[in-house]
Scaffold this motif. Structure first.
Motif, PDB file in Angstrom:
ATOM      1  N   UNK A 273       0.827  -1.196   0.000  1.00  0.00           N
ATOM      2  CA  UNK A 273       0.000   0.000   0.000  1.00  0.00           C
ATOM      3  C   UNK A 273       0.854   1.235   0.000  1.00  0.00           C
ATOM      4  N   UNK A 274       0.277   2.343  -0.364  1.00  0.00           N
ATOM      5  CA  UNK A 274       1.013   3.609  -0.430  1.00  0.00           C
ATOM      6  C   UNK A 274       0.553   4.517   0.674  1.00  0.00           C
ATOM      7  N   UNK A 275       1.457   5.322   1.172  1.00  0.00           N
ATOM      8  CA  UNK A 275       1.130   6.266   2.232  1.00  0.00           C
ATOM      9  C   UNK A 275       1.011   7.661   1.660  1.00  0.00           C
ATOM     10  N   UNK A 276       0.197   8.447   2.294  1.00  0.00           N
ATOM     11  CA  UNK A 276       0.039   9.835   1.879  1.00  0.00           C
ATOM     12  C   UNK A 276       1.021  10.708   2.629  1.00  0.00           C
ATOM     13  N   UNK A 331       4.720  10.001  -5.457  1.00  0.00           N
ATOM     14  CA  UNK A 331       4.187  10.418  -4.155  1.00  0.00           C
ATOM     15  C   UNK A 331       5.054   9.885  -3.018  1.00  0.00           C
ATOM     16  N   UNK A 332       5.508   8.635  -3.130  1.00  0.00           N
ATOM     17  CA  UNK A 332       6.372   8.080  -2.087  1.00  0.00           C
ATOM     18  C   UNK A 332       7.712   8.806  -2.034  1.00  0.00           C
ATOM     19  N   UNK A 333       8.259   9.142  -3.202  1.00  0.00           N
ATOM     20  CA  UNK A 333       9.510   9.889  -3.242  1.00  0.00           C
ATOM     21  C   UNK A 333       9.327  11.270  -2.598  1.00  0.00           C
ATOM     22  N   UNK A 334       8.218  11.939  -2.898  1.00  0.00           N
ATOM     23  CA  UNK A 334       7.952  13.244  -2.298  1.00  0.00           C
ATOM     24  C   UNK A 334       7.792  13.134  -0.785  1.00  0.00           C
ATOM     25  N   UNK A 335       7.164  12.044  -0.320  1.00  0.00           N
ATOM     26  CA  UNK A 335       7.019  11.851   1.122  1.00  0.00           C
ATOM     27  C   UNK A 335       8.375  11.640   1.785  1.00  0.00           C
ATOM     28  N   UNK A 336       9.284  10.921   1.108  1.00  0.00           N
ATOM     29  CA  UNK A 336      10.627  10.725   1.651  1.00  0.00           C
ATOM     30  C   UNK A 336      11.383  12.053   1.721  1.00  0.00           C
ATOM     31  N   UNK A 337      11.227  12.889   0.691  1.00  0.00           N
ATOM     32  CA  UNK A 337      11.856  14.211   0.714  1.00  0.00           C
ATOM     33  C   UNK A 337      11.293  15.045   1.852  1.00  0.00           C
ATOM     34  N   UNK A 338       9.965  14.946   2.056  1.00  0.00           N
ATOM     35  CA  UNK A 338       9.335  15.680   3.159  1.00  0.00           C
ATOM     36  C   UNK A 338       9.911  15.257   4.500  1.00  0.00           C
ATOM     37  N   UNK A 339      10.108  13.932   4.670  1.00  0.00           N
ATOM     38  CA  UNK A 339      10.686  13.451   5.925  1.00  0.00           C
ATOM     39  C   UNK A 339      12.119  13.946   6.101  1.00  0.00           C
ATOM     40  N   UNK A 340      12.870  13.982   4.997  1.00  0.00           N
ATOM     41  CA  UNK A 340      14.249  14.488   5.078  1.00  0.00           C
ATOM     42  C   UNK A 340      14.271  15.956   5.485  1.00  0.00           C
ATOM     43  N   UNK A 341      13.344  16.760   4.943  1.00  0.00           N
ATOM     44  CA  UNK A 341      13.278  18.171   5.304  1.00  0.00           C
ATOM     45  C   UNK A 341      12.835  18.359   6.757  1.00  0.00           C
ATOM     46  N   UNK A 342      11.946  17.478   7.211  1.00  0.00           N
ATOM     47  CA  UNK A 342      11.554  17.544   8.622  1.00  0.00           C
ATOM     48  C   UNK A 342      12.754  17.286   9.523  1.00  0.00           C
ATOM     49  N   UNK A 343      13.606  16.332   9.105  1.00  0.00           N
ATOM     50  CA  UNK A 343      14.814  16.072   9.899  1.00  0.00           C
ATOM     51  C   UNK A 343      15.729  17.291   9.919  1.00  0.00           C
ATOM     52  N   UNK A 344      15.802  17.994   8.788  1.00  0.00           N
ATOM     53  CA  UNK A 344      16.611  19.217   8.750  1.00  0.00           C
ATOM     54  C   UNK A 344      16.072  20.217   9.750  1.00  0.00           C
TER      55      UNK A 344
END
Length: 442
Positions: A273-276, A331-344
């Motif tokens: 499944x995919x996550x939002x 969408x999954x790639x964008x979510x991973x980028x979002x998580x990376x920016x949150x870590x920043x």
């Protein structure tokens, strides 16, 4: 030993966790059957050996002492086969009562042979009335019930052959031992195959549950855990009653992290499944396009999903031409980028500068997220995963792994961190199709 045999596809496992969430009865997990070819082979064997027995009977018809009696048995055997040949195409059709009747026909034909044939022909090695058709009845027991059933059925045939020959002649003993060993061996192989099928079905159940748990863990990390962490931080800054609220939020964050981390199993297989995605605060407008891409089909321009992340403290660079991936993969790639920016934001501070670079390579899409923060100490990522902080393990590395890609960290203390996200185009297409099927099954 179970009597159930189903020729089906193990994909029925997919979508069961989602059905449980909706309160529906989960789809029954069905086993792939390695037995079905054996049943079909047995059916063909019984038909061909009947024709062979009829051929031998026709050649020796005039040499029988009582040819009409032999003809009556062969006619009854042919009629029995005409009525029951489809009973051996599957385990459901092949009942114990049928197997017993089939064995009775075989044993009866062997015992009837001395009554219709001459003693000289029998002692000279002449075939019994059912001939090698008898082995089909024994093999039916082997496939249905395993080696124990095969041993019992072949023992009946062995006794009947010894009674028919009236003495343990060498060729009789040879045939009896051959049938006994072959049937017991096939029965044992069937038992091993059934055990392997049960193990495979259980592994597929665990795999489906693991994928669902990882998806939920990512969602929790991208939403609930980050909100709790923010409440704790802001509460401590404000003080007073807000500090108490922040303390409780911190306790719940720790408890939830422990629960999520403690239930994780090693990842195996394609995504279910995919996550939002939940966007980085620097680009609040990213939520709608990412959510739309997660539920869309067809190709999607990665630039359109990553551009809204640009803002104060985040610089976005792209090649100037469409960078397409399947919608779910994008969408999954964008979510991973979002998580990376949150870590920043969390680890480098609100004043840190971040850069997003998109590169469209022939075989893959490469996205680099770089910051000018303090960097990551060696071993810190592994320690964070053990502590239940799953931003890297699930929100980033887990997503890329499900797409067939990879995530690589390059960090020098005091010089910032660089996260390199690679998504292969071909692997993303396969993973997106699996995601689409998983949603359809859910």
């Amino acid at each position: 030993m179970t009597d159930t045999d189903t020729d089906t596809d193990t994909r029925t496992v997919r979508g069961a966790p989602a059905a449980r969430r909706r309160g529906e009865r989960p789809a029954k997990v069905l086993r792939m059957s390695v037995e079905l070819p054996l049943w079909r082979a047995l059916t063909g064997y019984r038909i061909l050996t009947l024709l062979y027995a009829l051929f031998l009977f026709a050649l020796a018809y005039r040499r029988y002492d009582h040819p009409l009696g032999a003809a009556a048995y062969m006619g009854a055997l042919t009629f029995w086969m005409a009525l029951t040949w489809r009973r051996t195409v599957s385990a459901e059709r092949c009942t114990r009562q049928f197997l017993a009747a089939d064995l009775a026909f075989a044993v009866g034909g062997i015992l009837l042979t001395p009554l219709v044939d001459s003693h000289a022909r029998i002692m000279g090695g002449g075939p019994t009335l059912p001939s090698i058709w008898t082995a089909g009845a024994v093999l039916g027991f082997a496939i249905k019930g395993g080696w124990r059933w095969a041993a019992v059925a072949s023992s009946f045939v062995a006794v009947a052959n010894l009674v028919e020959r009236q003495e343990p002649a060498r060729d009789t003993v040879h045939n009896v031992v051959l049938v006994w060993v072959a049937s017991v061996g096939i029965g044992y192989v069937v038992e091993v195959a059934r055990s392997s099928e049960r193990t495979l079905a259980r592994a597929l159940q665990i795999e489906a549950a693991t994928r669902e748990r990882e998806r939920l863990a990512r969602d929790i990390h991208d939403s609930v855990l980050q909100v709790l962490a923010m409440v704790q931080r802001r509460g401590n800054e404000i003080g007073g009653e807000a500090a108490d609220l922040g303390r409780m939020a911190g306790e719940q964050e720790v408890a939830l992290r422990t629960l999520v981390a403690g239930g994780l199993l090693p990842h195996a297989g394609p995504p279910g499944g995919a996550a939002t995605a939940v966007p980085h605060q620097a680009g609040e407008g990213a939520a709608l396009p990412v959510a739309a891409a997660a539920s869309a089909s067809g190709p999607c321009d990665v630039r359109a999903l990553l551009a809204p992340f640009a803002g104060r403290g985040v610089t976005f660079s792209e090649p100037g031409a469409p960078v397409e991936l399947p919608a779910a993969a994008a969408a999954e790639l964008a979510a991973a980028v979002s998580a990376a920016l949150d870590n920043v934001r969390v680890h480098a501070g609100e004043g840190a500068q971040a850069w997003i670079l998109v590169e469209d390579e022939p075989e893959a899409v490469l996205v680099t997220v770089r910051d000018d923060g303090p960097g990551i100490a060696e071993g810190r990522l592994a320690d964070a995963e053990r502590e239940g902080r799953l931003g890297v393990a699930l929100s980033i590395r887990g997503r890329l792994r499900e797409l067939g890609g990879s995530a690589r960290w390059v960090s020098v203390p005091g010089q910032g961190t660089e996260v390199e996200l690679t998504v292969p185009k071909q692997g993303a297409s396969v993973a997106s199709e699996g995601t689409r099927r998983g949603k359809a099954g859910a």
